[in-house]
Every structure is written in structure tokens, then in C-alpha cells.
Design an enzyme around this catalytic site. Structure first.
Site, PDB file in Angstrom:
ATOM      1  N   ARG A  39      43.311  28.254  52.876  1.00  0.00           N
ATOM      2  CA  ARG A  39      42.449  26.615  53.537  1.00  0.00           C
ATOM      3  C   ARG A  39      42.717  25.970  54.601  1.00  0.00           C
ATOM      4  NH1 ARG A  39      43.797  24.755  46.949  1.00  0.00           N
ATOM      5  NH2 ARG A  39      41.856  24.985  46.068  1.00  0.00           N
ATOM      6  N   LYS A 200      37.219  28.292  27.645  1.00  0.00           N
ATOM      7  CA  LYS A 200      36.574  27.175  26.792  1.00  0.00           C
ATOM      8  C   LYS A 200      34.998  26.691  26.550  1.00  0.00           C
ATOM      9  CE  LYS A 200      40.266  24.517  25.613  1.00  0.00           C
ATOM     10  NZ  LYS A 200      40.915  23.091  26.289  1.00  0.00           N
ATOM     11  N   GLY A 351      38.220  28.811  40.188  1.00  0.00           N
ATOM     12  CA  GLY A 351      39.779  29.579  40.248  1.00  0.00           C
ATOM     13  C   GLY A 351      39.297  30.675  40.171  1.00  0.00           C
ATOM     14  N   GLY A 374      36.557  22.549  40.839  1.00  0.00           N
ATOM     15  CA  GLY A 374      36.533  21.502  39.714  1.00  0.00           C
ATOM     16  C   GLY A 374      35.040  21.068  40.788  1.00  0.00           C
TER      17      GLY A 374
HETATM   18  P1  ADP Z   1      37.237  29.551  36.499  1.00  0.00           P
HETATM   19  O1  ADP Z   1      38.166  29.189  36.890  1.00  0.00           O
HETATM   20  O2  ADP Z   1      36.026  31.093  36.718  1.00  0.00           O
HETATM   21  O3  ADP Z   1      36.031  28.841  36.246  1.00  0.00           O
HETATM   22  P2  ADP Z   1      37.948  28.948  33.684  1.00  0.00           P
HETATM   23  O4  ADP Z   1      39.692  28.898  34.366  1.00  0.00           O
HETATM   24  O5  ADP Z   1      36.980  28.971  32.966  1.00  0.00           O
HETATM   25  O6  ADP Z   1      36.942  30.350  35.026  1.00  0.00           O
HETATM   26  O7  ADP Z   1      38.290  31.167  32.919  1.00  0.00           O
HETATM   27  C1  ADP Z   1      39.148  31.927  32.376  1.00  0.00           C
HETATM   28  C2  ADP Z   1      39.747  31.690  31.735  1.00  0.00           C
HETATM   29  O8  ADP Z   1      39.453  32.728  30.615  1.00  0.00           O
HETATM   30  C3  ADP Z   1      41.049  33.217  32.509  1.00  0.00           C
HETATM   31  O9  ADP Z   1      42.263  33.016  32.723  1.00  0.00           O
HETATM   32  C4  ADP Z   1      40.070  34.651  31.067  1.00  0.00           C
HETATM   33  O10 ADP Z   1      41.648  34.837  30.183  1.00  0.00           O
HETATM   34  C5  ADP Z   1      39.773  33.814  29.623  1.00  0.00           C
HETATM   35  N1  ADP Z   1      39.104  34.859  29.231  1.00  0.00           N
HETATM   36  C6  ADP Z   1      37.996  35.113  29.716  1.00  0.00           C
HETATM   37  N2  ADP Z   1      37.613  35.951  28.095  1.00  0.00           N
HETATM   38  C7  ADP Z   1      37.977  35.390  27.145  1.00  0.00           C
HETATM   39  C8  ADP Z   1      38.008  35.671  26.421  1.00  0.00           C
HETATM   40  N3  ADP Z   1      37.200  36.582  25.194  1.00  0.00           N
HETATM   41  N4  ADP Z   1      39.659  34.996  24.776  1.00  0.00           N
HETATM   42  C9  ADP Z   1      40.158  34.184  25.626  1.00  0.00           C
HETATM   43  N5  ADP Z   1      40.324  33.663  26.942  1.00  0.00           N
HETATM   44  C10 ADP Z   1      38.706  34.589  27.548  1.00  0.00           C
HETATM   45 MG    MG Z   2      39.887  28.574  35.427  1.00  0.00          MG
END
Ligand code: ADP
Ligand code: MG
Length: 394
Positions: A39, A200, A351, A374
Site C-alpha cells: 500500500r 455468504k 481481499g 470493501g
Molecule cells: P472476498 O474477500 O474475495 O470478497 P469473501 O470474503 O466473500 O471473498 O469470501 C472468502 C471466504 O469464503 C474464504 O474464506 C473461503 O474459505 C470462503 N468460502 C468459499 N467457499 C466456501 C464454501 N463452499 N463454504 C464455506 N466457505 C466458503
Molecule cells: Mg473477504
């Protein structure tokens, strides 16, 4: 949405005191050493440009969550030292971010000098967007440059407040982010394909709702896929399921039919008998009772890879499975490789998605890797970001 903001190149900065909001919220070890200076590096082009054009850069940043009081461990001294090394220029680190002493120090800055103010979140007004604090910041400079994309979704005093009080522009990092997301969200080369995953569905529904209006196809993976499968009446075993979101998901699926956006869900899965790195696993098309889906299966990976190969614009947010565990990595890795290899214009945000890109060493094949988790999500939701709005339009 405002992608067409005033730009640093058009801002008259010569001999001006230029306040620059940067995002120096770097990861640190227990003892305070900086473990990743990405960063800080990312802000260097903007600072260097200001120095070359005879401006006096005054940097504002937050670090951590001090919650409106002085927290010794969250001072920016180590950041200032690292910045000085990267710039090969003296950085004068001050112990406050507003007030007469700060102002006097800034006014005594020599040519070629850079000033770094103390953590802005030591003031309770920062995260509240307090207009008085914004005015106190504005009193320290003649111009304002926002280069903190990762903070742009916050209506904070040093992000949005001060931008309204001075002639303002986007720095190079912010400009790069806005150009990338602008290229995806306004008049993209088609087909436009979004890959959405993560944990989620409730976090990502607003993104789906916006992208359904814009994309040719959305490829769904990760934990959120199971609520979509449930909405289609398919069994999901013990997979992550947000039953209260099923109705909202159905509404999006209906809307997708109207807009002609194809929403693809996994047709096979890597399922596990428990949520553990060493769980027993199998590949299935229909999830049996007592099993949970933790990755997309090989058929789904192939289908998604073909969609990605045929796309001309790709945006990716969210891993396809629990990629932190080796047994459930393949979905994210193969989809990531398809994005890397795709001739499309490719943007990655989030992230964990960015962590996956570095884990699988895919960065070279991506056109843009966002620095704001975010903030990039909110752009994909179609929201106006307060920090960007406050810059006004060109
Ligand atoms: P990003 O940070 O890229 O926006 P998220 O924070 O929404 O992504 O999601 C990342 C998390 O989702 C990871 O920690 C991963 O382990 C979890 N994840 C992915 N697939 C599954 C699944 N099938 N069941 C539970 N958790 C999951
Ligand atoms: Mg995340």
C-alpha cells in the site's frame, strides 16, 4: 455512477500545499514491523508526481482502528520511515494531524520535502465525518488529492469531508481503480462475465442485483452457491445455507431471465463430511444428506473456464471454494488460471480473491487487481462512493 472525476494531471499544484489522502493501513507484525508495504508502494507515483511538479505533499492516512483515541502502537512513524526509503526523499513525520503546530511545520517545509501527518483516526471525528475536523484538515492545505481507494466507501472527514472544501482530484491509484471498474461497468466489451464466490450470499446479493442488469453471464461458486441451489429446489446437505435469503435470490433469478443474463450455478461439487482441512471428501452431482459443498467440482470448473475463455471482459470477486485448505483449492485455482489465460480485460477485487491471486501466482495475467476490498464491492453494487462523490465530476 461517477467514474469521471477530476484528475491529478489537471490539478494546478505548483508551489501548493497538497493534502493527499493515502491508504497506509499496512499489515504489521506483533512488534509493529511492516510485513507488507504494497500500500505504501502504491502511493509512490502520486507523491513523486507532486514533488516533480513543485508541490508540497502533506499525507493523511489511517492505520488500524484506534477508535478516536491515541494508541501508541498505531502511530505512523514506521510507515514514514518506509516511505522515506521508497521515495529516497526525507519524510517529515508529525505527531498530530491538525492544529497550529502542524500548520507551522507544513509552512516551513522545504522544496522536495514530504510531510506525513499522524493517524487521522486518533480523532473521534474522523470516522464520523465531522465537518469541523474536515475543516481543520482543509486549513492545512491548498489542494486535496484522494489516492486512498480502499477508504473511498467511507464518508470520513479525511476522505469525503475535506474533498468538498478544497480544489480536489483523484490521485493515480484512485484513477487506475476507477478506470478499471468503469471499463467493466459502463459499456464493456462483450460478453461481460462476472465470477462471484465467497462465503455468504447476503454479502454478495447487492452485487448480483446490479450485475444482473449488466452482465451476459454470472458464474457462481463458493459458499453462496448453495443458497442459489436451494432456491432452485436442489438438495444442499449441510452446506452453508442462508435460508432467509432464498426469496431475494429467487427475485434475482427472475430478473436475470428478463435481462437475458445467464446465471450459472455449480453442476458438481467437492463435498466433505465436516468443515475441516482433513475431512473425508468426494465429488458429487447431487449433494447427499450429511455432506457439505466446499468447492466446485471438475465439470463446473470446465464449464466456467470455457465461459471465461469466450469472454471479452471478466470481473472476479470471491473464491470458488475454501481455498485456504488444499483439498478445496482446485476450483479457485482453475477458475483463476482461466482468468489469467483469458484474452479478456480482467479485473479482480476482494481481499480473499486477491489473496488467491497471489497464492496461485496469477497476478501477471490480470489487467487490474483492486487495492480495495470493501470499496470495490460497493462499486460492483452500483453504489456511489462518498469519497469519489465528494471529488465532484470533471
Ligand atoms: P472476498 O474477500 O474475495 O470478497 P469473501 O470474503 O466473500 O471473498 O469470501 C472468502 C471466504 O469464503 C474464504 O474464506 C473461503 O474459505 C470462503 N468460502 C468459499 N467457499 C466456501 C464454501 N463452499 N463454504 C464455506 N466457505 C466458503
Ligand atoms: Mg473477504
Amino acid at each position: 455512477m461517477a467514474f469521471d472525476v477530476p484528475r491529478l494531471a489537471d490539478l494546478d499544484v505548483e508551489n501548493q500545499r497538497v493534502l493527499v489522502r493515502v491508504d497506509f493501513n499496512v499489515p504489521r507484525a506483533e512488534d509493529g514491523t511492516i510485513t507488507d508495504d504494497t500500500r505504501i508502494r502504491a502511493a509512490v507515483p502520486t507523491i513523486q508526481n507532486l514533488l516533480e511538479r513543485g508541490a508540497r505533499p502533506v499525507l493523511l492516512s489511517h492505520l488500524g482502528r484506534p477508535k478516536g483515541t491515541v494508541v501508541e502502537e498505531l502511530r505512523l512513524d514506521a510507515v514514514g520511515v518506509r516511505l522515506g526509503e521508497l521515495l529516497e526523499t526525507p519524510v517529515r513525520k508529525l505527531d498530530e494531524s491538525v492544529g497550529d503546530a502542524v500548520r507551522a511545520a507544513i509552512d516551513s517545509m522545504g522544496a522536495g520535502e514530504v510531510c506525513l501527518l499522524e493517524n487521522v483516526r486518533f480523532h473521534p471525528g474522523e470516522t464520523k465525518g465531522d465537518p469541523e475536523l474536515a475543516a481543520a484538515f482543509a486549513a492545512l492545505g491548498d489542494r486535496f488529492v484522494n489516492d486512498a481507494f480502499g477508504a473511498c466507501h467511507r464518508a470520513h472527514a479525511s476522505v469525503a469531508g475535506v474533498a468538498r472544501l478544497l480544489p480536489a482530484a483523484a490521485g493515480f491509484l484512485l484513477e487506475k481503480e476507477l478506470d478499471a471498474f468503469g471499463r467493466v461497468l459502463t459499456d464493456p466489451d462483450r460478453p461481460l462475465v462476472a465470477i462471484l464466490g465467497g462465503a455468504k450470499i447476503s454479502d454478495k446479493l447487492p452485487v448480483i442485483a446490479n450485475l444482473v442488469e449488466r452482465c451476459d453471464a454470472i458464474l457462481i461458486g463458493g459458499g453462496m452457491a448453495y443458497t442459489l441451489l436451494a432456491a432452485r429446489g436442489e438438495p444442499t446437505g449441510t452446506s452453508l445455507l442462508q435460508a432467509d435469503q432464498v426469496e431475494a435470490v429467487r427475485a434475482n433469478l427472475e430478473r436475470a431471465k428478463e435481462t437475458g443474463c445467464r446465471i450459472l450455478v455449480p453442476t458438481d461439487h467437492v463435498v466433505a463430511d465436516s468443515f475441516a482441512a482433513d475431512a473425508k471428501t468426494q465429488v458429487v452431482e447431487v449433494i447427499p444428506d450429511g455432506w457439505m459443498g466446499l468447492d466446485i467440482g471438475p465439470e463446473t470448473r470446465k464449464t466456467y473456464a470455457a465461459e471465461i475463455a469466450a469472454a471479452r471482459t471478466v470481473v472476479w470477486n470471491g473464491p470458488m471454494g475454501v481455498f485456504e485448505w488444499e483439498a478445496f483449492q482446485a476450483g479457485t485455482e482453475e477458475v483463476g488460471r482461466a482468468v489469467e489465460a483469458s484474452p479478456a480485460y480482467t479485473v479482480v477485487g476482494g481481499g480473499d480473491s486477491v489473496a488467491a491471486v497471489s497464492l496461485f501466482d496469477l497476478a501477471d495475467g490480470m489487467d487490474h487487481i483492486s487495492t480495495g476490498g470493501g470499496a470495490s464491492l460497493e462499486l460492483l453494487e452500483g453504489k456511489d462512493l462518498p469519497g469519489i462523490e465528494a471529488l465532484g465530476s470533471r
